[in-house]
Design a protein around this motif. Structure first.
Motif, PDB file in Angstrom:
ATOM      1  N   UNK A 101     -36.383 -34.178   9.658  1.00  0.00           N
ATOM      2  CA  UNK A 101     -35.985 -35.271   8.777  1.00  0.00           C
ATOM      3  C   UNK A 101     -34.518 -35.625   8.908  1.00  0.00           C
ATOM      4  N   UNK A 102     -33.648 -34.604   8.995  1.00  0.00           N
ATOM      5  CA  UNK A 102     -32.212 -34.854   9.144  1.00  0.00           C
ATOM      6  C   UNK A 102     -31.909 -35.535  10.472  1.00  0.00           C
ATOM      7  N   UNK A 103     -32.566 -35.087  11.535  1.00  0.00           N
ATOM      8  CA  UNK A 103     -32.359 -35.730  12.834  1.00  0.00           C
ATOM      9  C   UNK A 103     -32.841 -37.170  12.789  1.00  0.00           C
ATOM     10  N   UNK A 104     -34.006 -37.401  12.164  1.00  0.00           N
ATOM     11  CA  UNK A 104     -34.543 -38.746  12.087  1.00  0.00           C
ATOM     12  C   UNK A 104     -33.664 -39.694  11.308  1.00  0.00           C
ATOM     13  N   UNK A 105     -33.103 -39.211  10.208  1.00  0.00           N
ATOM     14  CA  UNK A 105     -32.293 -40.092   9.368  1.00  0.00           C
ATOM     15  C   UNK A 105     -30.839 -40.166   9.836  1.00  0.00           C
ATOM     16  N   UNK A 106     -30.268 -39.043  10.243  1.00  0.00           N
ATOM     17  CA  UNK A 106     -28.829 -38.979  10.543  1.00  0.00           C
ATOM     18  C   UNK A 106     -28.521 -38.992  12.039  1.00  0.00           C
ATOM     19  N   UNK A 107     -29.534 -38.801  12.873  1.00  0.00           N
ATOM     20  CA  UNK A 107     -29.302 -38.717  14.304  1.00  0.00           C
ATOM     21  C   UNK A 107     -29.021 -37.320  14.785  1.00  0.00           C
ATOM     22  N   UNK A 108     -28.611 -36.431  13.893  1.00  0.00           N
ATOM     23  CA  UNK A 108     -28.347 -35.042  14.218  1.00  0.00           C
ATOM     24  C   UNK A 108     -28.651 -34.192  12.989  1.00  0.00           C
ATOM     25  N   UNK A 109     -29.091 -32.972  13.198  1.00  0.00           N
ATOM     26  CA  UNK A 109     -29.359 -32.056  12.091  1.00  0.00           C
ATOM     27  C   UNK A 109     -29.152 -30.618  12.527  1.00  0.00           C
ATOM     28  N   UNK A 110     -28.665 -29.786  11.602  1.00  0.00           N
ATOM     29  CA  UNK A 110     -28.459 -28.362  11.861  1.00  0.00           C
ATOM     30  C   UNK A 110     -29.066 -27.578  10.705  1.00  0.00           C
ATOM     31  N   UNK A 111     -29.901 -26.598  11.041  1.00  0.00           N
ATOM     32  CA  UNK A 111     -30.567 -25.794  10.014  1.00  0.00           C
ATOM     33  C   UNK A 111     -30.444 -24.329  10.396  1.00  0.00           C
ATOM     34  N   UNK A 112     -30.079 -23.494   9.418  1.00  0.00           N
ATOM     35  CA  UNK A 112     -30.042 -22.060   9.634  1.00  0.00           C
ATOM     36  C   UNK A 112     -31.438 -21.485   9.722  1.00  0.00           C
ATOM     37  N   UNK A 113     -31.570 -20.189   9.983  1.00  0.00           N
ATOM     38  CA  UNK A 113     -32.894 -19.574  10.122  1.00  0.00           C
ATOM     39  C   UNK A 113     -33.690 -19.666   8.828  1.00  0.00           C
ATOM     40  N   UNK A 114     -34.987 -20.005   8.907  1.00  0.00           N
ATOM     41  CA  UNK A 114     -35.808 -20.123   7.700  1.00  0.00           C
ATOM     42  C   UNK A 114     -36.186 -18.758   7.154  1.00  0.00           C
ATOM     43  N   UNK A 115     -36.571 -18.727   5.874  1.00  0.00           N
ATOM     44  CA  UNK A 115     -37.005 -17.485   5.240  1.00  0.00           C
ATOM     45  C   UNK A 115     -38.493 -17.543   4.968  1.00  0.00           C
ATOM     46  N   UNK A 116     -38.879 -17.118   3.744  1.00  0.00           N
ATOM     47  CA  UNK A 116     -40.285 -17.138   3.363  1.00  0.00           C
ATOM     48  C   UNK A 116     -40.941 -15.787   3.521  1.00  0.00           C
ATOM     49  N   UNK A 117     -42.253 -15.769   3.399  1.00  0.00           N
ATOM     50  CA  UNK A 117     -43.015 -14.530   3.483  1.00  0.00           C
ATOM     51  C   UNK A 117     -42.975 -13.976   4.905  1.00  0.00           C
ATOM     52  N   UNK A 136     -39.187 -36.864  20.521  1.00  0.00           N
ATOM     53  CA  UNK A 136     -37.847 -37.359  20.751  1.00  0.00           C
ATOM     54  C   UNK A 136     -36.751 -36.692  19.957  1.00  0.00           C
ATOM     55  N   UNK A 137     -36.811 -35.371  19.833  1.00  0.00           N
ATOM     56  CA  UNK A 137     -35.735 -34.616  19.195  1.00  0.00           C
ATOM     57  C   UNK A 137     -35.294 -33.524  20.163  1.00  0.00           C
ATOM     58  N   UNK A 138     -34.088 -33.647  20.675  1.00  0.00           N
ATOM     59  CA  UNK A 138     -33.544 -32.663  21.602  1.00  0.00           C
ATOM     60  C   UNK A 138     -33.057 -31.443  20.828  1.00  0.00           C
ATOM     61  N   UNK A 139     -33.552 -30.267  21.170  1.00  0.00           N
ATOM     62  CA  UNK A 139     -33.272 -29.055  20.405  1.00  0.00           C
ATOM     63  C   UNK A 139     -32.497 -28.042  21.219  1.00  0.00           C
ATOM     64  N   UNK A 140     -31.598 -27.315  20.565  1.00  0.00           N
ATOM     65  CA  UNK A 140     -31.003 -26.131  21.149  1.00  0.00           C
ATOM     66  C   UNK A 140     -30.518 -25.229  20.028  1.00  0.00           C
ATOM     67  N   UNK A 146     -30.267 -23.788  14.331  1.00  0.00           N
ATOM     68  CA  UNK A 146     -31.172 -24.642  15.080  1.00  0.00           C
ATOM     69  C   UNK A 146     -30.601 -26.055  14.998  1.00  0.00           C
ATOM     70  N   UNK A 147     -30.309 -26.664  16.143  1.00  0.00           N
ATOM     71  CA  UNK A 147     -29.628 -27.956  16.170  1.00  0.00           C
ATOM     72  C   UNK A 147     -30.509 -28.974  16.874  1.00  0.00           C
ATOM     73  N   UNK A 148     -30.658 -30.130  16.261  1.00  0.00           N
ATOM     74  CA  UNK A 148     -31.451 -31.198  16.848  1.00  0.00           C
ATOM     75  C   UNK A 148     -30.662 -32.489  16.936  1.00  0.00           C
ATOM     76  N   UNK A 149     -30.919 -33.259  18.010  1.00  0.00           N
ATOM     77  CA  UNK A 149     -30.302 -34.579  18.186  1.00  0.00           C
ATOM     78  C   UNK A 149     -31.380 -35.570  18.575  1.00  0.00           C
ATOM     79  N   UNK A 150     -31.234 -36.785  18.064  1.00  0.00           N
ATOM     80  CA  UNK A 150     -32.193 -37.842  18.380  1.00  0.00           C
ATOM     81  C   UNK A 150     -32.108 -38.171  19.864  1.00  0.00           C
TER      82      UNK A 150
END
Length: 434
Positions: A101-117, A136-140, A146-150
């Motif tokens: 969602x962040x990449x789609x709206x902002x063109x770039x997004x960065x997210x730390x490691x997810x948690x959960x069960x 169409x989201x370039x990831x590295x 976790x970083x994504x770019x449109x």
């Protein structure tokens, strides 16, 4: 947080307020910030730890969130940031959905490691990576980020190797936030997914289910909407389970029903009958209709939910039944079973997907603990069948999935006491009876 519990002396009919679905509320809250408008979500289980964590993530990103009882007013007209640090992302598995969602709206997004069960070997990022990169989201990855770019869209149709709920939602949110079109084959069609589709369609998108498991996705979510979170089918399954344990009927009141046909056939084999009314669900117990042998097989919707398997274990652990459990969704989701053995249960592990439970006459008290919501809940449901107090350690896992469960069990007649409740004020009202 710890919960001490044991059996009661007299059980009674009870009426329960059905809580909003956690698994629907979390992706709805996340999807709402990519409408770039003001949305109102009703029947949100705001007391849940995971929901609070996602709300904190919205506020970090610059979204204005107002809470009135179980209603959230979300104004996502502007975002101040496009990164979600680990102290926020690690609180919930659903944090992964922010990335697309962040990449789609902002063109770039960065997210730390997810948690959960933490269970099984089937909770990787591979399926999310597949849909994001193809659409169409370039990831590295840089360190923990976790970083994504449109980027240029590689494909307009993607087939998931497995109908993953998370990857299906990731694809839908990314496509709509970036105003792109695509088709997702072999998609998940759980009620929680369909509810997000309904929400996004209200906001201006055009998402359609084609055939059994293919979504065509197009359109941008440009309108704010008002939407009610449906009732939580796993909470309903939990009420069914403790109704079996207490051999008493229950009524679940709800404002926004959900399809529970995936539950009824399995629970009917345990002696549970369900009668739905427009605003409530009546659960009654008839052990004469229960079978001595039963196979419980978890599968993707419309199959029996994997989250409900531990609840059935607890409900049948003293039934005298011979029950085979098989999980087609997750492997290795059975670490909690060794805790059941501490309580005197007879459990045979066949493989990382299959195990067998033979009902015993009684359980013995013990200290037990699990690292996931439903495993911890099943241990609490086992503890309320012991004659002396048992202690569920790490019981904060239960507060991640239930708003009022200790109170519900108290109202049913079980002895339940919550200690070290921390930040969950609802549990402060639970008592130890007797």
């Amino acid at each position: 947080m710890e919960i001490w519990a044991k059996s009661g002396s007299e059980y009674r009919h009870s009426t329960v307020i059905g809580q909003g679905s956690k698994n629907a509320a979390l992706p709805l809250i996340i999807a709402s910030i990519f409408t770039a408008r003001r949305s109102i979500l009703k029947n949100v289980p705001v007391e849940l730890e995971d929901v609070g964590a996602v709300i904190s993530s919205l506020e970090w990103l610059g979204v204005t969130v107002q809470r009135t009882n179980n209603v959230l007013s979300i104004d996502a007209t502007t975002l101040e940031r496009s990164n979600l640090p680990s102290q926020l992302s690690s609180a919930s598995r659903y944090s992964l959905l922010f990335l697309g969602g962040l990449v789609g709206r902002c063109g770039v997004g960065k997210v730390g490691p997810p948690g959960g069960c933490q269970f099984g070997r089937d909770r990787g990022f591979d399926f999310h990576q597949l849909v994001l990169e193809q659409f169409g989201c370039e990831l590295h990855q840089e360190g923990e980020w976790l970083i994504g770019r449109l980027a240029e869209q590689k494909a307009h149709e993607v087939t998931l190797p497995f109908p993953s709920v998370g990857a299906t939602l990731q694809a839908i949110i990314f496509l709509t936030a970036s105003n792109r079109s695509g088709i997702i084959h072999n998609a998940a069609i759980e009620p929680e997914v369909m509810d997000v589709v309904d929400f996004l369609n209200k906001s201006g998108c055009d998402i359609n289910l084609q055939g059994d498991r293919s979504f065509s996705v197009s359109g941008y979510p440009g309108e704010g909407v008002t939407h009610a979170v449906p009732a939580d089918r796993i909470h309903i399954a939990t009420v069914m389970a403790y109704s079996v344990i207490s051999n008493t009927s229950s009524v679940i009141q709800w404002d926004s029903p959900i399809d529970i046909s995936c539950l009824t056939s399995t629970f009917s084999a345990l002696g549970i009958s369900v009668v739905p009314d427009p605003n409530k669900l009546r659960v009654s117990v008839d052990f004469a209709s229960a079978g001595n042998k039963l196979d419980v097989i978890a599968d993707v919707y419309p199959g029996f939910p994997t989250d409900a398997i531990p609840l059935v274990v607890a409900a049948t652990i003293r039934s005298g039944q011979h029950i085979r459990f098989y999980d087609k969704v997750f492997r290795g989701r059975n670490n909690y079973l060794q805790e059941f053995v501490k309580l005197g249960a007879k459990v045979t592990i066949v493989s990382d997907r299959e195990f067998i439970v033979d009902g015993v006459a009684s359980l013995t008290s013990s200290d037990v603990s699990a690292n996931d919501i439903r495993g911890s809940t099943s241990l609490l449901l086992a503890a309320i069948q012991t004659k002396s107090l048992s202690r569920i350690k790490n019981a904060r896992q239960i507060s991640r999935g239930y708003e009022r469960l200790p109170l519900e069990l108290k109202d049913k007649g079980f002895n339940v006491h919550v200690k070290n409740f921390g930040l969950n004020p609802v549990n402060k009202r639970a008592h130890l009876l007797g």
